[in-house]
Design an enzyme around this catalytic site. Structure first.
Site, PDB file in Angstrom:
ATOM      1  CB  ILE A  15      36.418  15.934 -65.380  1.00 51.81           C
ATOM      2  CG1 ILE A  15      36.395  16.808 -64.047  1.00 51.81           C
ATOM      3  CG2 ILE A  15      35.870  14.624 -65.270  1.00 51.81           C
ATOM      4  CD1 ILE A  15      34.961  16.801 -63.409  1.00 51.81           C
ATOM      5  N   PRO A  16      38.893  13.984 -67.500  1.00 53.71           N
ATOM      6  CG  PRO A  16      40.570  12.597 -67.024  1.00 53.71           C
ATOM      7  CD  PRO A  16      39.624  13.581 -66.222  1.00 53.71           C
ATOM      8  CB  CYS A  17      34.480  12.681 -70.330  1.00 51.91           C
ATOM      9  SG  CYS A  17      34.597  14.363 -71.166  1.00 51.91           S
ATOM     10  CG  HIS A  18      40.036  12.795 -73.285  1.00 51.33           C
ATOM     11  ND1 HIS A  18      40.045  14.023 -72.262  1.00 51.33           N
ATOM     12  CD2 HIS A  18      41.497  12.736 -72.896  1.00 51.33           C
ATOM     13  CE1 HIS A  18      41.226  14.274 -71.490  1.00 51.33           C
ATOM     14  NE2 HIS A  18      42.046  13.430 -72.046  1.00 51.33           N
ATOM     15  NE  ARG A  19      43.498  11.238 -69.233  1.00 48.54           N
ATOM     16  CZ  ARG A  19      43.786  11.996 -68.579  1.00 48.54           C
ATOM     17  NH1 ARG A  19      43.805  11.497 -67.118  1.00 48.54           N
ATOM     18  NH2 ARG A  19      44.683  12.958 -68.549  1.00 48.54           N
TER      19      ARG A  19
END
Lengths: 182, 232
Positions: free
Chosen positions: B132-136
Site C-alpha cells: 500500500i504505497p504510502c511512500h507516494r
C-alpha cells in the site's frame, strides 16, 4: 502483557488472535478438561470457545477490544459452550493421541506430579459433581481465579460461589476417602 | 496447602494436546503465511491470511508458515483499522506508480478535507507499507516527508526507483510550482500526472495554485484531480 495482547488484537485481529490462542490455549484447554472430564470433549469445547471468540472479536470495535478482560472473557465463552453441550452426550470417536498426551501431562519436572491415572481420575471425579459445585471448584482451584472473579464470571453472589466450592471440595474428599477405604 | 487443592492446581497445568493451537487457528480460518519481498530499500516480510495481506515489515513474523512467494492476487485485510484509516489506505492504493499525491489531496479525496494531519498519522501507521504505497504521499511543499519503513531517504529511494523523480519535484516546489498546465488543452495537472509529463516544454505553463490556473482559464485534469472542484 495483557494490555499488549489487547493492542495486538486492535492492530491486527488475526495476528492478535493467534497470539491469544498461544497465550491462553493451555489454560482454556485445562479448564475444559477439568469441566468435561475427558480430552476429546475438552479439545472440542476449547476450540469451539476460541472460534466463537474470534467471531465475536470481528464484531467488536477497538474500544471494546481494549477493555476486554481476555482471561475472564474466554472463560465465560467456554462456560457457555459447556452449558450448551450438556444435553447432547453422544458417543464420539476419541482421538487416542490427545488422550495419551493428557495422560502424560502429569509427569512434571519436580517429580511430585500426579501420574496419568491420577490426573484422569481427578478429572473424572470432578465431572461427577453437580454442575454448580464443579464450575465453582474448577474456576477457584484449577484455574486459580479469585472468588470475586469466579462470582462475576458465573453471575452469582460471592457467597454462593464460596459455599459451592466448599460443598464441591467436601464431596471430592468424601469420594477419595471412599476409594481409599475400598 | 492441602493435597486435594494442590492436585486441582496441577490439573490446571495439563498441557493442551500436540497441534491444538494450530487446529484452533485453522478452525477459525486465520492461519497466516508469509514470504520475503526484495525491494530497493531492502528485504521485507509480507504476511497474509485468507482475507488478504495483513502486514509488511522488516522483521520475520514470529508466527505463520513460510511460503515461496506472494499470493498471485494481492488483496488486503484491513480488519482492525478504523474506517478513516481504511479509507486513507484504500485511496493511497489508487495512486499510480511513478506519481505522488499530497496529504491534503488524500484528505480531500476521502471527503475529509480538514483531516490532513490525521491522514499523515494513518499513513505513518500503515501496516502494509510498500504494497500500500504510502511512500507516494508527500508534502505539498515538495518536502518528501516522513516514512515509517526507513525514513525520508528510503522514501526518496523508492520514489526514484518508481520513476517519480523526487529531485524534479523538489525543484518545482522550490520554484513555487504546484501545477502544470497545457496551453493546447487548457488543462492543469499535478506535476507527476501522466498527462502533465506529456506536455511539450513550449506549451507548459506553471501555476502556483489552483485559483491562478482557473483564472487563466484552465480546468483541472480529471485523472489526477489536482483541485477540489474536479472531484465535486
Amino acid at each position: 502483557m495483557k494490555a499488549e495482547l489487547n493492542e495486538r488484537l486492535v492492530r491486527n485481529l488475526d495476528q492478535g488472535f493467534e497470539a491469544m490462542v498461544r497465550d491462553y490455549g493451555q489454560r482454556l484447554f485445562a479448564f475444559a478438561y477439568a469441566m468435561s472430564g475427558n480430552a476429546a470433549d475438552a479439545e472440542e469445547v476449547a476450540q469451539d470457545a476460541f472460534v466463537r471468540a474470534h467471531r465475536a472479536l470481528r464484531r467488536y470495535d477497538s474500544e471494546r477490544i481494549r477493555e476486554l478482560q481476555v482471561n475472564a472473557w474466554l472463560h465465560r465463552i467456554a462456560l457457555n459452550v459447556l452449558r450448551n453441550r450438556v444435553r447432547r452426550r453422544q458417543p464420539r470417536l476419541v482421538p487416542l493421541e490427545a488422550e495419551l498426551q493428557v495422560a502424560d501431562a502429569g509427569a512434571g519436572p519436580e517429580g511430585q506430579a500426579l501420574n496419568r491415572a491420577a490426573i484422569r481420575e481427578l478429572a473424572r471425579q470432578l465431572s461427577e459433581l453437580p454442575a454448580p459445585h464443579r464450575s465453582a471448584v474448577v474456576l477457584r482451584f484449577v484455574q486459580g481465579l479469585s472468588y470475586q472473579e469466579a462470582a462475576s464470571l458465573l453471575g452469582q453472589p460471592e457467597g454462593t460461589v464460596k459455599s459451592n466450592v466448599h460443598r464441591g471440595l467436601a464431596a471430592l474428599r468424601r469420594r477419595r476417602h471412599l476409594s481409599e477405604v475400598i | 496447602m492441602e493435597t486435594l487443592e494442590r492436585e486441582l492446581q496441577e490439573l490446571g497445568r495439563v498441557p493442551a494436546p500436540r497441534g491444538f493451537v494450530d487446529r484452533v487457528i485453522s478452525a477459525a480460518g486465520v492461519g497466516e503465511r508469509y514470504a520475503e519481498l526484495e525491494t530497493v530499500i531492502g528485504t521485507f516480510f509480507v504476511a497474509w491470511n485468507r482475507a488478504g495481506v495483513t502486514s509488511v515489515g522488516r522483521e520475520r513474523p514470529e508466527e505463520g508458515e513460510k511460503a515461496d512467494g506472494l499470493p498471485r492476487q494481492l488483496r488486503f485485510d484491513l480488519e482492525g483499522l478504523t474506517e478513516f484509516e481504511q479509507a486513507v489506505l484504500r485511496k493511497t492504493l489508487e495512486i499510480p506508480r511513478g506519481q505522488v499525491r499530497s496529504y491534503s489531496w488524500v484528505a480531500r479525496e476521502i471527503g475529509r478535507p480538514r483531516a490532513v494531519r490525521a491522514v499523515g498519522t494513518a499513513l505513518a501507521n500503515n501496516p502494509i507499507p510498500i504494497l500500500i504505497p504510502c511512500h507516494r504521499v508527500v508534502r505539498s511543499d515538495g518536502v518528501i516527508g516522513q516514512y515509517g519503513a526507513g525514513g525520508p531517504e528510503a522514501k526518496r529511494k523508492i520514489l526514484d526507483f518508481e520513476g517519480a523523480d523526487p529531485d524534479r519535484l523538489a525543484r518545482l516546489a522550490r520554484q513555487g510550482t504546484r501545477f502544470l498546465g497545457s496551453r493546447t488543452t487548457r488543462i492543469f495537472c499535478l506535476p507527476t500526472c501522466n498527462a502533465a509529463r506529456r506536455i511539450q516544454e513550449q506549451n507548459r505553463v506553471p501555476f502556483q495554485d489552483e485559483r491562478a490556473a482557473e483564472r487563466a482559464g484552465y480546468r483541472p485534469c480529471s485523472r489526477c484531480r489536482p483541485a477540489a472542484q474536479a472531484s465535486a
